[in-house]
Scaffold this motif. Structure first.
Motif, mmCIF file in Angstrom:
data_model
loop_
_atom_site.group_PDB
_atom_site.id
_atom_site.type_symbol
_atom_site.label_atom_id
_atom_site.label_comp_id
_atom_site.label_asym_id
_atom_site.label_seq_id
_atom_site.Cartn_x
_atom_site.Cartn_y
_atom_site.Cartn_z
ATOM 1 N N ILE A 97 3.838 -2.112 4.777
ATOM 2 C CA ILE A 97 3.862 -3.551 4.513
ATOM 3 C C ILE A 97 4.943 -4.238 5.338
ATOM 4 O O ILE A 97 4.739 -5.324 5.890
ATOM 5 C CB ILE A 97 4.086 -3.811 3.006
ATOM 6 N N THR A 98 6.109 -3.596 5.445
ATOM 7 C CA THR A 98 7.195 -4.149 6.263
ATOM 8 C C THR A 98 6.788 -4.236 7.725
ATOM 9 O O THR A 98 7.062 -5.232 8.402
ATOM 10 C CB THR A 98 8.463 -3.287 6.121
ATOM 11 N N LEU A 113 -3.578 -1.380 0.080
ATOM 12 C CA LEU A 113 -4.720 -2.143 0.568
ATOM 13 C C LEU A 113 -4.822 -3.497 -0.138
ATOM 14 O O LEU A 113 -5.092 -4.524 0.495
ATOM 15 C CB LEU A 113 -6.006 -1.341 0.374
ATOM 16 N N GLU A 114 -4.590 -3.520 -1.445
ATOM 17 C CA GLU A 114 -4.618 -4.789 -2.174
ATOM 18 C C GLU A 114 -3.550 -5.753 -1.654
ATOM 19 O O GLU A 114 -3.804 -6.959 -1.515
ATOM 20 C CB GLU A 114 -4.406 -4.532 -3.668
ATOM 21 N N GLU A 155 -2.528 -11.089 1.562
ATOM 22 C CA GLU A 155 -1.773 -11.953 2.467
ATOM 23 C C GLU A 155 -2.676 -12.449 3.594
ATOM 24 O O GLU A 155 -3.274 -11.632 4.302
ATOM 25 C CB GLU A 155 -0.575 -11.198 3.064
ATOM 26 N N PRO A 156 -2.773 -13.754 3.792
ATOM 27 C CA PRO A 156 -3.653 -14.285 4.853
ATOM 28 C C PRO A 156 -3.364 -13.704 6.235
ATOM 29 O O PRO A 156 -4.293 -13.469 7.016
ATOM 30 C CB PRO A 156 -3.363 -15.794 4.819
ATOM 31 N N ARG A 200 -13.454 3.610 -6.560
ATOM 32 C CA ARG A 200 -12.378 2.644 -6.748
ATOM 33 C C ARG A 200 -11.973 2.013 -5.424
ATOM 34 O O ARG A 200 -11.800 0.792 -5.323
ATOM 35 C CB ARG A 200 -11.166 3.324 -7.389
ATOM 36 N N VAL A 201 -11.842 2.853 -4.398
ATOM 37 C CA VAL A 201 -11.414 2.356 -3.096
ATOM 38 C C VAL A 201 -12.501 1.498 -2.450
ATOM 39 O O VAL A 201 -12.223 0.438 -1.874
ATOM 40 C CB VAL A 201 -11.033 3.531 -2.169
ATOM 41 N N MET A 202 -13.752 1.916 -2.534
ATOM 42 C CA MET A 202 -14.818 1.178 -1.871
ATOM 43 C C MET A 202 -15.000 -0.211 -2.461
ATOM 44 O O MET A 202 -15.490 -1.120 -1.787
ATOM 45 C CB MET A 202 -16.123 1.970 -1.929
ATOM 46 N N ARG A 203 -14.588 -0.409 -3.729
ATOM 47 C CA ARG A 203 -14.647 -1.746 -4.318
ATOM 48 C C ARG A 203 -13.687 -2.714 -3.611
ATOM 49 O O ARG A 203 -13.865 -3.932 -3.661
ATOM 50 C CB ARG A 203 -14.322 -1.678 -5.815
#
Length: 260
Positions: free
Chosen positions: A169-170, A195-196, A201-202, A223-226
């Motif tokens: 993320i950084t 991933l969420e 973040e745009p 769960r991931v494919m959703r």
């Protein structure tokens, strides 16, 4: 082409001079010396093929310098090798994860063996890939797997490796890779949460993400494919199958871009 070693140490004593001379003689490296300060390293690091940190007592008070080395190796795929006594290597490890260190040499060391291993590392870890090559960010807490994947992908892509979700993320806060290969099961911030965060973040929502993981159970996959990643690859896949999948993603993505 002659390769350049940036030799970082706190002085020009006998051992440093002997090391520099042996690297030139045995492996044909050109040597640039720098003091263990951010300013001096920053002035010389861009031309370095290999960064060689010769640790000393100074390393215990060098958190800022070590943090800079960690950041530069993450962002620019620099090959980092470290020399030191056990306590000095431990001090380095507290700031720079093992996944970013290509070789460690425990003092006292064999000068010829070090030169030969440094040459091997610079060849195996060479990132002589066009600046126009696609940039892949790999996120995984398994340092050995990161290094293996880096060696597989580096001949064809620019590769940045990080060993935690928050490091990823950084990194993407100031960089936009063309693809993120993301592990599922990581401590503190697992892959689905990463991933969420990316999608929320745009600025990063459009970065493609493919999971590369050992999680093959139906519940994990569903769960991931959703979250709508661009794909889901297993770590148990053969090298060529993983490379083919990544190549296929970029070829397909380019075709879609051309279609408007």
């Amino acid at each position: 082409m002659e390769k350049n070693v940036l030799l970082i140490s706190d002085g020009g004593g006998f051992m440093i001079e002997a090391l520099a001379n042996n690297l030139k003689k045995i492996s044909g490296f050109s040597i640039t010396k720098a003091t263990p300060t951010v300013e001096d390293i920053k002035d010389n690091v861009n031309e370095a093929d290999v960064i060689l940190l010769y640790s000393g007592e100074f390393i215990h008070e060098a958190a800022a310098m070590l943090t800079y080395l960690k950041d530069i190796c993450t962002a620019k795929n620099k090959i980092l090798c470290v020399i030191g006594y056990e306590k000095e290597l431990e001090a380095v490890e507290k700031v720079i994860p093992d996944s970013l260190v290509t070789r460690k040499f425990l003092r006292p060391f064999d000068m010829r063996k070090l030169a030969e291993e440094l040459e091997a590392a610079s060849t195996a870890g060479s990132f002589a890939v066009s600046d126009k090559a696609k940039h892949i960010l790999m996120v995984d807490d398994d340092g050995s797997f990161l290094k293996m994947m880096q060696s597989w992908l580096a001949p064809y892509y620019r590769v940045t490796i990080v060993n935690s979700g928050m490091q990823a993320i950084t990194f993407i806060a100031t960089n936009t890779p063309d693809l993120i290969l993301l592990d599922y099961d990581m401590p503190i911030t697992p892959g689905p949460q990463v991933l969420e965060m990316i999608r929320s973040e745009p600025a990063s929502a459009g970065i493609p993400v493919i999971f590369l993981t050992g999680k093959a159970d139906k519940e994990s996959v569903e769960r991931v494919m959703r979250l709508k990643p661009q794909g889901y690859l297993l770590k148990t896949m053969m090298k060529q199958d993983i490379l083919d999948a990544v190549d296929h993603f970029f070829v397909t993505n380019e075709w879609r871009s051309m279609q408007g």
